[in-house]
Structures are given as structure tokens and as C-alpha cells.
Design a protein around this motif. Structure first.
Motif, PDB file in Angstrom:
ATOM      1  N   TYR A  69     -11.870  15.607 -21.159  1.00 39.70           N
ATOM      2  CA  TYR A  69     -12.423  15.446 -21.139  1.00 39.70           C
ATOM      3  C   TYR A  69     -14.258  14.459 -22.151  1.00 39.70           C
ATOM      4  O   TYR A  69     -14.327  13.221 -23.032  1.00 39.70           O
ATOM      5  N   LEU A  70     -14.737  15.675 -22.874  1.00 37.14           N
ATOM      6  CA  LEU A  70     -15.788  15.816 -23.380  1.00 37.14           C
ATOM      7  C   LEU A  70     -15.654  14.885 -25.066  1.00 37.14           C
ATOM      8  O   LEU A  70     -15.866  14.258 -25.495  1.00 37.14           O
ATOM      9  N   ILE A  71     -14.384  15.764 -25.083  1.00 40.30           N
ATOM     10  CA  ILE A  71     -13.343  14.996 -26.344  1.00 40.30           C
ATOM     11  C   ILE A  71     -13.527  13.911 -26.068  1.00 40.30           C
ATOM     12  O   ILE A  71     -13.689  12.754 -27.258  1.00 40.30           O
ATOM     13  N   LYS A  72     -12.550  13.061 -25.442  1.00 44.27           N
ATOM     14  CA  LYS A  72     -12.554  12.008 -25.228  1.00 44.27           C
ATOM     15  C   LYS A  72     -13.692  10.855 -25.043  1.00 44.27           C
ATOM     16  O   LYS A  72     -13.572   9.934 -25.429  1.00 44.27           O
ATOM     17  N   SER A  73     -14.926  11.613 -24.644  1.00 43.94           N
ATOM     18  CA  SER A  73     -16.253  10.500 -24.294  1.00 43.94           C
ATOM     19  C   SER A  73     -16.897  10.546 -25.670  1.00 43.94           C
ATOM     20  O   SER A  73     -17.588   9.690 -26.044  1.00 43.94           O
ATOM     21  N   LEU A  74     -16.869  11.975 -26.560  1.00 42.49           N
ATOM     22  CA  LEU A  74     -17.231  12.257 -27.520  1.00 42.49           C
ATOM     23  C   LEU A  74     -17.141  10.867 -28.861  1.00 42.49           C
ATOM     24  O   LEU A  74     -17.469  11.018 -30.037  1.00 42.49           O
TER      25      LEU A  74
END
Length: 317
Positions: free
Chosen positions: A284-289
């Protein structure tokens, strides 16, 4: 001790209010390294010497009259000088060490010290600083590069790879540290997923169960899994592609992969409590960042792209 090849162009400044300490360090450096040594008995004199001379390394005591070592470090930082510093102290307080490092000190030594250790440390820092300066001098002219790194299946290498990716990107793009934080977080999460869920095949539920018992229990479990012969033979491959406008990181593990087509469906209802857990939020973090995220068909490789801020790109052209 074997005498190293002298380099008379190097200049070291030793700042300490004890004359004996200054004399002993100066003697050892001049004899074994061949560097020129200047001395200062307090921070004020040291600052004047730094302003008047090209100094390659500063060795300074923390407690000195007129201006102590901490204040001297603050002045060096405020002036934007790129200078490696070794801190000496007779007090050995942890707070002093932490503060000194935050102010830019490279090393911290407690009195009394082994003079041979000082010599080894000085030579090591000088060599490392020269290598970084050489790389930084060339990096602004690099327009593109591709690097492939294959690391053992061990979590001790994860942060080292993150630091490498950030160092190369920052040096090439000349970005502020805070601008690279997104890439730093995404790279670490991808590596952690490759290590834990890819190569070690640890399911999220098992990780959650161990973490409920405490992080120490989970660390012990990880160590046990690393020692399994099959896991010891595995590795993680990291590919870094960098050009003037984008940086791409690809992380490949040797696991069986997963169904990446369904990877984000649970995140549509992700709540704050779930997000704050120490597991299950990496993708989720990777997709968001990141600006772009893709997987290979098997699902054991993730690639993500971060585009260079246009303002930074235009200012360098």
C-alpha cells in the motif's frame, strides 16, 4: 605498525585544551601517516584555523574553554563546510555522542584512547571521504546508469541497499534529503517483502501472531528461518535504473510469487488502525508513494518508478 605511504598534502587539525593530548596525537599522525598537523587549544582558535586553512579532518575534544566541541560542530554545520570530524571526550556520555553525530561527527572516541586506534580511524575516514568526494564530483555529470545488485537472503543487507539507492539518486539529481524519503520508504518495503514473504515464505498471519508476542520473538523466528539450508541458498536481486527524469527500482526474490492482480483490493477499505500495524502495509505504501508500480507475471518481482520533480530537472539543465 607498518608505516603507510606519506601524503603531505593532507592537513589535520587537533583541537584540545590539554597540550599533552595534542602533542601525542600530532606526533603519531606525522610519524605514521605523514600528514601535516595543526593544533588549537580551544574552539575559538580551532574555528580561526579552519577559516584560514584547508583542513582535511578535525579531531576535537568536546569540553574546551571559550568554545566547546559541540559549539564548534554547530559553527561548521552552519557554515556548510564539508569536513569529517572525530570527537574526543573524557566523559563518554551517550547524549554527547548522539548530539555530535547529529551535528555531523564521523566518529566518537572516549579518553583514554589507544593512539594506534586513532591512526587507523584517521586513515579510514580520510580514505572514505576522498572516495565520496570523487563520486560526488562525477555524479552531476552522469545522465543515466543501470546497476544490478545480488544480495544474500539476510535482513542485515536491506538497509545497506536502501542507503545505496538513496545515495546514488541524491548525488545524481542533487535533491534535498526530504525529497527522497518516498523512494527510501518504498525501496525498504519492497526489500522487506522480498525477504520475508518471498524468500522465507512467511505468511502475514504468522507474522502477526509472532508480533503479538513481541518483536524479539519475531526476530528469533526470522533467524531460525534464515538458517534453513534452502533459505541460505536464496538471494534478492535489485536493479536500479536512473536517468535525468526518472529512477526505477526492481526487486526480485526467489519465492513462488503471488497473485498480484488482487494485491490492492483489500486496501480500498484500509483503516488507520490496520495501517499502523507493523505488517501488511508495504505494498500500500509503495503504491501510494511511487508514480508507477508493476509486477512480473509470476508475482515475485516488483518494479516502481519515481519521476524527478520538474523544478529540480529544469534547474539542472
Amino acid at each position: 605498525m607498518i608505516k603507510l605511504v606519506p601524503d603531505l598534502n593532507k592537513r589535520i587539525l587537533v583541537a584540545d585544551d590539554e597540550e599533552l593530548i595534542r602533542d601525542v596525537i600530532s606526533y603519531k599522525i606525522q610519524r605514521h601517516l605523514g600528514y601535516q598537523v595543526l593544533e588549537a587549544e580551544d574552539g575559538v582558535e580551532a574555528l580561526k584555523t579552519l577559516e584560514a586553512n584547508n583542513i582535511d579532518l578535525l579531531i576535537t575534544d568536546i569540553r574546551m574553554p571559550k568554545m566547546d566541541g559541540m559549539a564548534l560542530l554547530e559553527e561548521i554545520k552552519a557554515k556548510g563546510w564539508s569536513l569529517p570530524v572525530i570527537i574526543l571526550t573524557g566523559y563518554g556520555q551517550i547524549e554527547d555522542a548522539i548530539k555530535a553525530i547529529k551535528l555531523g561527527a564521523e566518529a566518537f572516541m572516549k579518553k583514554p584512547f589507544d593512539t594506534d586506534e586513532v591512526i587507523t580511524l584517521v586513515e579510514s575516514i580520510i580514505s572514505g571521504f576522498e572516495e565520496r568526494e570523487d563520486a560526488q564530483a562525477v555524479m552531476p555529470f552522469v545522465r543515466s546508469q543501470s546497476t544490478t545488485i545480488k544480495i544474500p537472503n539476510n535482513y542485515t543487507y536491506l538497509r545497506k541497499i536502501v542507503n545505496y539507492v538513496i545515495c546514488v539518486t541524491r548525488s545524481t539529481w542533487e535533491l534535498a534529503k526530504e525529497d527522497l524519503n518516498d523512494l527510501k520508504v518504498a525501496t525498504y518495503e519492497a526489500l522487506l517483502n522480498a525477504f520475508e514473504h518471498g524468500n522465507l515464505r512467511i505468511e502475514k498471519k504468522k507474522k502477526a501472531d509472532f508480533l503479538q508476542k513481541g518483536h524479539l520473538e519475531y526476530q528469533r523466528y526470522l533467524l531460525e528461518q534464515i538458517q534453513i539450508e534452502e533459505n541460505q541458498r536464496k538471494s534478492i536481486t535489485v536493479v536500479l535504473n536512473l536517468d535525468t527524469v526518472r529512477v526505477e527500482v526492481r526487486v526480485l526474490d526467489e519465492g513462488s510469487g503471488f497473485d498480484h492482480h488482487l494485491v490492492y483490493q483489500d486496501y480500498d477499505v484500509l483503516d488507520a488502525e490496520t495501517f499502523m500495524r507493523a505488517y501488511g502495509r508495504g505494498l500500500y505504501l509503495i503504491k501510494s508513494l511511487m508514480d508507477e508500480v508493476t509486477f512480473n507475471e509470476l508475482g515475485n518481482a516488483i518494479s516502481f518508478v519515481k519521476f524527478r520533480p520538474r523544478k529540480s530537472f529544469e534547474s539542472s539543465e
